[in-house]
Structure formats: structure tokens, C-alpha cells
Design a protein around this motif. Structure first.
Motif, PDB file in Angstrom:
ATOM      1  N   THR A  99       4.768  19.748  76.562  1.00 24.81           N
ATOM      2  CA  THR A  99       5.458  21.044  76.627  1.00 24.81           C
ATOM      3  C   THR A  99       6.253  21.348  75.369  1.00 24.81           C
ATOM      4  OG1 THR A  99       7.386  20.056  77.710  1.00 24.81           O
ATOM      5  CG2 THR A  99       5.648  20.901  79.128  1.00 24.81           C
ATOM      6  N   GLN A 100       6.399  20.395  74.491  1.00 24.36           N
ATOM      7  CA  GLN A 100       7.132  20.653  73.252  1.00 24.36           C
ATOM      8  C   GLN A 100       6.779  19.588  72.223  1.00 24.36           C
ATOM      9  OE1 GLN A 100      11.304  19.199  74.879  1.00 24.36           O
ATOM     10  NE2 GLN A 100      11.242  18.913  72.655  1.00 24.36           N
ATOM     11  N   CYS A 101       7.030  19.892  70.978  1.00 28.00           N
ATOM     12  CA  CYS A 101       6.992  18.888  69.930  1.00 28.00           C
ATOM     13  C   CYS A 101       8.341  18.174  69.925  1.00 28.00           C
ATOM     14  CB  CYS A 101       6.701  19.536  68.576  1.00 28.00           C
ATOM     15  SG  CYS A 101       5.059  20.303  68.533  1.00 28.00           S
ATOM     16  N   PRO A 102       8.399  16.982  69.386  1.00 27.56           N
ATOM     17  CA  PRO A 102       9.644  16.207  69.490  1.00 27.56           C
ATOM     18  C   PRO A 102      10.788  16.779  68.670  1.00 27.56           C
ATOM     19  CG  PRO A 102       8.055  15.085  68.091  1.00 27.56           C
ATOM     20  CD  PRO A 102       7.328  16.239  68.701  1.00 27.56           C
ATOM     21  N   ILE A 103      12.001  16.436  69.116  1.00 22.34           N
ATOM     22  CA  ILE A 103      13.203  16.721  68.334  1.00 22.34           C
ATOM     23  C   ILE A 103      13.293  15.639  67.269  1.00 22.34           C
ATOM     24  CG2 ILE A 103      15.691  17.116  68.425  1.00 22.34           C
ATOM     25  CD1 ILE A 103      15.362  17.384  71.507  1.00 22.34           C
ATOM     26  N   LEU A 104      13.174  16.018  66.025  1.00 20.72           N
ATOM     27  CA  LEU A 104      13.147  15.040  64.942  1.00 20.72           C
ATOM     28  C   LEU A 104      14.545  14.478  64.696  1.00 20.72           C
ATOM     29  CD1 LEU A 104      10.802  16.902  62.408  1.00 20.72           C
ATOM     30  CD2 LEU A 104      10.185  15.185  64.128  1.00 20.72           C
ATOM     31  N   PRO A 105      14.628  13.281  64.101  1.00 18.08           N
ATOM     32  CA  PRO A 105      15.944  12.732  63.760  1.00 18.08           C
ATOM     33  C   PRO A 105      16.747  13.721  62.912  1.00 18.08           C
ATOM     34  CG  PRO A 105      14.262  11.055  63.500  1.00 18.08           C
ATOM     35  CD  PRO A 105      13.536  12.339  63.777  1.00 18.08           C
ATOM     36  N   GLY A 106      18.004  13.903  63.261  1.00 18.80           N
ATOM     37  CA  GLY A 106      18.868  14.835  62.545  1.00 18.80           C
ATOM     38  C   GLY A 106      18.789  16.257  63.043  1.00 18.80           C
ATOM     39  N   LYS A 107      17.889  16.541  64.008  1.00 21.42           N
ATOM     40  CA  LYS A 107      17.724  17.894  64.535  1.00 21.42           C
ATOM     41  C   LYS A 107      18.308  17.988  65.949  1.00 21.42           C
ATOM     42  CE  LYS A 107      15.437  19.240  60.882  1.00 21.42           C
ATOM     43  NZ  LYS A 107      16.022  20.226  59.922  1.00 21.42           N
ATOM     44  N   SER A 108      18.328  19.202  66.470  1.00 22.52           N
ATOM     45  CA  SER A 108      18.859  19.423  67.811  1.00 22.52           C
ATOM     46  C   SER A 108      18.001  20.445  68.541  1.00 22.52           C
ATOM     47  CB  SER A 108      20.309  19.906  67.749  1.00 22.52           C
ATOM     48  OG  SER A 108      20.398  21.170  67.102  1.00 22.52           O
ATOM     49  N   TYR A 109      18.161  20.477  69.852  1.00 21.67           N
ATOM     50  CA  TYR A 109      17.451  21.451  70.686  1.00 21.67           C
ATOM     51  C   TYR A 109      18.245  21.634  71.975  1.00 21.67           C
ATOM     52  CZ  TYR A 109      13.843  23.583  73.616  1.00 21.67           C
ATOM     53  OH  TYR A 109      13.150  24.427  74.456  1.00 21.67           O
ATOM     54  N   THR A 110      18.250  22.851  72.499  1.00 15.64           N
ATOM     55  CA  THR A 110      18.973  23.154  73.729  1.00 15.64           C
ATOM     56  C   THR A 110      17.988  23.409  74.856  1.00 15.64           C
ATOM     57  OG1 THR A 110      20.895  24.077  72.582  1.00 15.64           O
ATOM     58  CG2 THR A 110      20.545  24.764  74.862  1.00 15.64           C
ATOM     59  N   TYR A 111      18.099  22.593  75.908  1.00 13.05           N
ATOM     60  CA  TYR A 111      17.309  22.793  77.131  1.00 13.05           C
ATOM     61  C   TYR A 111      18.086  23.725  78.054  1.00 13.05           C
ATOM     62  CZ  TYR A 111      14.445  18.766  75.742  1.00 13.05           C
ATOM     63  OH  TYR A 111      13.609  17.909  75.083  1.00 13.05           O
ATOM     64  N   ARG A 112      17.388  24.700  78.611  1.00 15.08           N
ATOM     65  CA  ARG A 112      18.013  25.652  79.525  1.00 15.08           C
ATOM     66  C   ARG A 112      17.038  25.937  80.670  1.00 15.08           C
ATOM     67  NH1 ARG A 112      21.924  29.913  79.106  1.00 15.08           N
ATOM     68  NH2 ARG A 112      22.212  29.342  76.914  1.00 15.08           N
ATOM     69  N   PHE A 113      17.481  25.711  81.906  1.00 16.93           N
ATOM     70  CA  PHE A 113      16.621  25.976  83.061  1.00 16.93           C
ATOM     71  C   PHE A 113      17.488  26.142  84.298  1.00 16.93           C
ATOM     72  CE2 PHE A 113      16.879  21.434  82.264  1.00 16.93           C
ATOM     73  CZ  PHE A 113      17.275  20.917  83.491  1.00 16.93           C
ATOM     74  N   THR A 114      16.912  26.752  85.327  1.00 18.72           N
ATOM     75  CA  THR A 114      17.616  27.006  86.578  1.00 18.72           C
ATOM     76  C   THR A 114      17.044  26.129  87.678  1.00 18.72           C
ATOM     77  OG1 THR A 114      18.088  29.279  85.916  1.00 18.72           O
ATOM     78  CG2 THR A 114      18.233  28.779  88.264  1.00 18.72           C
ATOM     79  N   ILE A 115      17.923  25.551  88.478  1.00 18.51           N
ATOM     80  CA  ILE A 115      17.498  24.699  89.590  1.00 18.51           C
ATOM     81  C   ILE A 115      17.263  25.587  90.797  1.00 18.51           C
ATOM     82  CG2 ILE A 115      18.201  22.894  91.188  1.00 18.51           C
ATOM     83  CD1 ILE A 115      19.581  22.799  87.711  1.00 18.51           C
ATOM     84  N   ILE A 116      16.016  25.706  91.217  1.00 19.60           N
ATOM     85  CA  ILE A 116      15.616  26.653  92.255  1.00 19.60           C
ATOM     86  C   ILE A 116      15.065  25.896  93.461  1.00 19.60           C
ATOM     87  CG2 ILE A 116      14.095  28.593  92.820  1.00 19.60           C
ATOM     88  CD1 ILE A 116      14.080  29.285  89.824  1.00 19.60           C
ATOM     89  N   LYS A 117      15.700  26.059  94.600  1.00 18.41           N
ATOM     90  CA  LYS A 117      15.256  25.493  95.880  1.00 18.41           C
ATOM     91  C   LYS A 117      15.050  23.984  95.805  1.00 18.41           C
ATOM     92  CE  LYS A 117      13.249  29.786  97.629  1.00 18.41           C
ATOM     93  NZ  LYS A 117      12.062  30.461  98.197  1.00 18.41           N
TER      94      LYS A 117
END
Length: 567
Positions: A99-117
Motif C-alpha cells: 500500500t505504500q513505499c517505505p519511509i526512508l531513513p531521515g524521512k517522515s510520514y503521517t498515517y490518518r484513518f478512522t476506526i469504523i465499527k
């Protein structure tokens, strides 16, 4: 894949309505080297926020979770939110190159999702190589405000994370195994909440303790975060009542032992009804493979301490099942049923659109070139489903390829049946050269939106008979039946529970046996299905489902977030 912008707006509007009055829960994960002392040695591990396990995340059903991940480690990184449906948020699921390419060393990424049922105990972990050995933590989903558990409210809750520990760099351990074509080195210890317990050398102080009050009832949220071992778990002199598995409520089931496969969670109620004192909780492997397969045959311990107990007395020790006690494991796995009156219960779909029969087991691939391999017969160990040994792409994630219509990343020809029909569980065929070899590929199964899929998983005896816990991303599935030997399409179908079967996201397959699951493919995206023994995942025991978009705005996968890591 053309997707007008207004469709995204409609989907987001519908989502906003569904989460009205819910909260946004925000965390920051700083992933970096951490030096720990375990088993008489100092070892550098990869950890989140300087702790092992990492932070426990607590949300309510309906909340939106936002996690900022800063990769300060020397390795590529992704985080998987194990068991979260990721409805229309498949970009946040996390498996590397799926579902994604990796977060490389020194980089960042924000995961955002909603918990549904969803309510109950899940967890999060790294989904790159073997980093999840130390990059993991609990993800607890409480009911919405004003709603209660479908069981008596506990006095207190305790997360119990069962882990696996190496006196070595786990990436080096995995890479050495892959380079030699053999099984990687086994672990040196198991842990409870990051601590081995006092049966290991230099570990008298490294033992997890929980304090209880006589007469009170507690909720233990048990998670198996071990890489390669199913585990038996007991508490001396105490019974436990199972009330949920994989964040799905169950009919109450009283037991003195919990059996839990890597990836699974089990919620139990523990009543402190014994004489005030100290009682060991202990876990050791359920090792279902043949006796020739090595495993870490050690025991991890923690302590349940009653208020007012005499501190000088030694804790009482439970008698754990034998390492190969398959009858006890099968009784536990097969006797729990789903709670049909629970919130978010989903009845079993009765109409099936896709029937699949999937063999899974260990194989070989040629050693290759002038290399010297240490697998069986001088070859390289592999693993497969329907004799297709999965390898992850490296140029683009599969979800990006699906969304943008990029060809050449994967093929949609994963077979619905094995290429050869044979006596799957006959150990006399375990070294039959005509059956042992597989080949590497990136074969997936394409599914229509809203289709219902039934899968018969069939264990094989090739190389060694073994349990392979199978995890499906993006969905829960009903476990209709399970048993030993070769699945019989007439007799075993009579055993299906279509009324109140377990709902799970990870199933511990009966060793030398079969299991039947059914799920509703109502979430567009690319969803990995794989063995949750990491040694077998790295060997290729996996495939993926590509679920097509649905016909309405709220059944169409939205575009990726702008900061999605690039390959």
C-alpha cells in the motif's frame, strides 16, 4: 482509473457524517536506535519513543487516529495497523510495497484513518523485514462514549504483549537466513511487555508485574507480537474467560489456557479469586512442526501479585501444556464462538461468489548460480500458496499501480486451485522432488466490489507439517470450520457453523489440516493475505486481493495523500 474530484468530496462528506461527535487522536512516533540490556548483554534495537514495547494507543470507535512517524532509524520503515479495516483509507494500511513505499531513513510520514465499527484489542507493528520484533505496540479501541462492553465492566485493564527477542540485530538474522537459503537463527527469549522474566539469565529484575485486589475482575488484552511462534499462556491457579478475539466479541468461554498465534489478540476476564499471594503468568511455544525443526523452547514469565501478599513467598508456577500439545491448541481454537448480540456483529454471508482452495506450505527454489545453499538438498527454502511464492515489488507499491493503472507491477493470475492435486497431508510425500519446487512471482487475485469469497486453506506436509497462521489485511472473516487431514468437500462442509462462528483477522491453521473462511470484499484497494510467521512471509507465503471500486461515491478508493512516500 479516472476519478472525478467531486467523488472524493462526496466520500469525505459521507465519512464526516459517520464520525460526527468523534475525536481526533494524535500521536508522534520517533523510531530510532535504542540500547537495551537483556539476557546479560547490551543490544541495539529499533524502537518507538525509546520503549519496548512502543506506546499503547487508546481510541474510541469512530475516532480518527493521526500518527506522525519520524524514521530516525537506519532502516526503511512502514507501520501496519493490524486488524484495522481501513475503510476507504487503504493508503494507511502500511505493508511495504503493497500500500505504500517505505519511509526512508531521515524521512517522515503521517498515517490518518478512522476506526469504523470496530471495538476491542488490536495492535500496530512495523511491516518491513523483521523490524516488528521490536517495533510494535497495543492499539485499544473502546466503545463510543455512552456505550458499554457486552460483559461486566472490569475493575482495571492490562495489556499483555507477548514478544520474541534476539541477542542480535534481527535484520542481520533475517538477511543471513535469506543469503544462505536456510532457516534463520531462532530467538533467545520470549518476553511479556518487553521483559523476559526471571527464568532467563540476568533477568531477575526484568519481569513484568501486575497488581490485583482480591475479588476484583480484570480485563487482560493479550497480544502475540512474536515473530515466529504460537504461544500457550497460563496463569497459575486461575481460570480466564475469553470475551473477544481480534477485536470481535465472543460468547464467554472459560479456560485455563490461552493459545495465541502471531498477529492474534485475545481478551480475557481474570477474577482475582485465589488466596492472596503471587502467581506466575507464563508463556512458551506451541511448536507444531516436526521434531527436526528447531524452535526457542524457553518460557517467559510475569507475575500477578495480590494486594497484601507476602513479598518473600515465591510465585506459584502454572503447568504449561507440552510444546507439541495439538489437542489442547485445537480445542481452544475451535471451541470459541462469536457473540451475535454484540455491537458490529456481521452475520455470515450465505451466497458465495468466489470459491478458492488454497494450499500453503514450505517449498524449495533452486539455489542459483555458483552459490552454496543450506536448505534441503542444497537448495533454498521458500514458501507458497497454491505453489506461487510471493515476492514484493520494489519499483512501486501495488496500490499505487492499481490506482494509476500501471501495468507490470503485479499480475492478476493467482490460481483459485493448486496446480497439482495430491495427498496434501501425507508425510511420505514430504521430500517428493516433483512437488517441492516453486517459483517466485507477484500474483494476486482480483475481486469485484461486494463479492463474497470463501477460501478453503489446506496445509501441506511438504518439507515439514506445520501450523501457518494466516492474516488477511482490510477485512475480518468468519471461520466456518477447521479440522485435520485433507479437506473433504462433502463431509467437512456439513461441519460449517453458519450461525455464530468466530470473526477473526488471523487464523491459526490446524497443523496438517484445513480451515474454511468466508469474507465480504466491500473495501476497494489492495489487501495482503499472508502467513504471520515472519520467516515464512520472507520466504513467500503470501498473496494479495485487488478489490475493484464500487458503483457509488462511498465505494471508490480516494486518491493517495500528497505526502505518501515515493519509491
Amino acid at each position: 482509473m479516472a476519478r472525478p474530484v467531486f467523488l472524493l468530496g462526496c466520500a469525505l462528506a459521507l465519512l464526516a457524517c459517520s464520525i460526527a461527535s468523534a475525536d481526533i487522536v494524535e500521536h508522534s512516533f520517533h523510531v530510532q536506535n535504542l540500547t537495551v540490556r537483556r539476557l546479560c548483554h547490551e543490544q541495539v534495537i529499533t524502537a518507538v519513543n525509546g520503549s519496548l514495547p512502543g506506546p499503547t494507543i487508546v481510541v474510541r470507535e469512530g475516532d480518527t487516529l493521526v500518527v506522525h512517524v519520524f524514521n530516525k532509524s537506519p532502516y526503511n520503515l512502514t507501520i501496519h495497523w493490524h486488524g484495522i479495516f481501513q475503510i476507504l483509507s487503504g493508503w494507511a494500511d502500511g505493508p511495504e510495497y503493497v500500500t505504500q513505499c517505505p519511509i526512508l531513513p531521515g524521512k517522515s510520514y503521517t498515517y490518518r484513518f478512522t476506526i469504523i465499527k470496530q471495538e476491542g484489542t488490536l495492535w500496530w507493528h512495523a511491516h518491513v523485514q523483521w523490524l516488528r520484533a521490536t517495533v510494535y505496540g497495543a492499539l485499544i479501541i473502546r466503545p463510543r462514549a455512552g456505550r458499554s462492553y457486552p460483559f461486566p465492566k472490569p475493575h482495571k485493564e492490562f495489556p499483555i504483549l507477548l514478544g520474541e527477542y534476539w541477542n542480535a540485530n534481527v535484520i542481520d538474522v533475517e538477511n543471513q537466513g535469506l543469503a544462505t537459503g536456510s532457516a534463520p537463527n531462532i530467538s533467545d527469549a520470549f518476553t511479556i511487555n518487553g521483559r523476559p522474566g526471571d527464568l532467563y539469565p540476568c533477568s531477575h529484575k526484568h519481569i513484568h508485574k501486575i497488581k490485583v485486589v482480591h475479588g476484583k475482575t480484570y480485563l487482560l488484552r493479550i497480544i502475540n507480537a512474536a515473530l515466529n511462534n504460537e504461544l500457550f499462556f497460563k496463569i497459575a491457579n486461575h481460570k480466564m474467560t475469553v470475551v473477544a478475539m481480534d477485536a470481535s466479541y465472543t460468547d464467554p468461554y472459560v479456560t485455563d489456557v490461552v493459545v495465541i498465534a502471531p498477529g492474534q489478540t485475545t481478551d480475557v476476564l481474570l477474577t482475582a479469586d485465589q488466596s492472596p499471594g503471587s502467581y506466575y503468568m507464563a508463556a512458551h511455544p506451541y511448536a507444531s512442526a516436526s521434531p527436526t525443526v528447531q524452535f526457542d523452547n524457553t518460557t517467559t514469565t510475569g507475575v500477578v501479585v495480590y494486594e497484601g501478599a507476602t513479598t518473600s513467598a515465591s510465585p506459584k508456577m502454572p503447568i504449561l501444556p507440552a510444546f507439541n500439545d495439538t489437542p489442547t491448541a485445537h480445542k481452544f481454537f475451535s471451541n470459541v464462538t462469536g457473540l451475535v448480540t454484540a455491537p458490529h456483529w456481521i452475520p455470515v454471508p450465505l451466497h458465495v461468489d468466489e470459491h478458492m482452495f488454497v494450499t500453503e506450505g514450505v517449498n524449495l527454489v533452486p539455489c542459483g548460480g555458483n552459490a552454496t545453499c543450506q536448505g534441503l538438498n542444497g537448495q533454498r527454502f521458500a514458501a507458497s500458496m497454491n505453489n506461487a511464492s510471493f515476492q514484493f515489488p520494489t519499483k512501486l507499491s501495488m496500490l499505487q499501480a492499481f490506482f494509476n493503472g500501471v501495468s507490470g507491477i503485479y499480475t492478476t493470475d493467482f490460481p483459485d486451485r493448486p496446480p497439482v492435486v495430491f495427498d496434501y497431508t501425507n508425510t511420505n510425500l514430504s521430500t517428493n522432488a516433483s512437488l517441492l519446487f516453486t517459483s517466485k512471482s507477484i500474483k494476486v487475485k482480483k475481486l469485484k466490489y461486494n463479492s463474497t469469497v470463501e477460501i478453503v486453506f489446506q496445509n501441506t506436509a511438504l518439507i515439514a507439517v506445520e501450523n501457518h497462521p494466516i492474516h488477511l489485511h482490510g477485512f475480518n472473516f468468519h471461520v466456518l470450520a477447521q479440522g485435520f487431514g485433507n479437506y473433504h468437500p462433502v463431509n467437512d462442509r456439513k461441519k460449517f457453523n453458519l450461525v455464530n462462528p468466530q470473526l477473526r483477522n488471523t487464523i491459526g491453521m490446524p497443523v496438517g489440516g484445513w480451515a474454511v473462511i468466508r469474507f465480504h470484499a466491500n473495501n476497494p484497494g489492495v489487501w495482503l493475505m499472508h502467513c504471520h510467521l515472519d520467516v515464512h512471509l520472507s520466504w513467500g507465503l503470501a498473496t494479495a486481493f485487488v478489490v475493484e471500486d464500487g458503483p457509488t461515491p462511498n465505494s471508490i478508493l480516494p486518491p493517495p495523500p500528497p505526502d505518501l512516500p515515493k519509491c
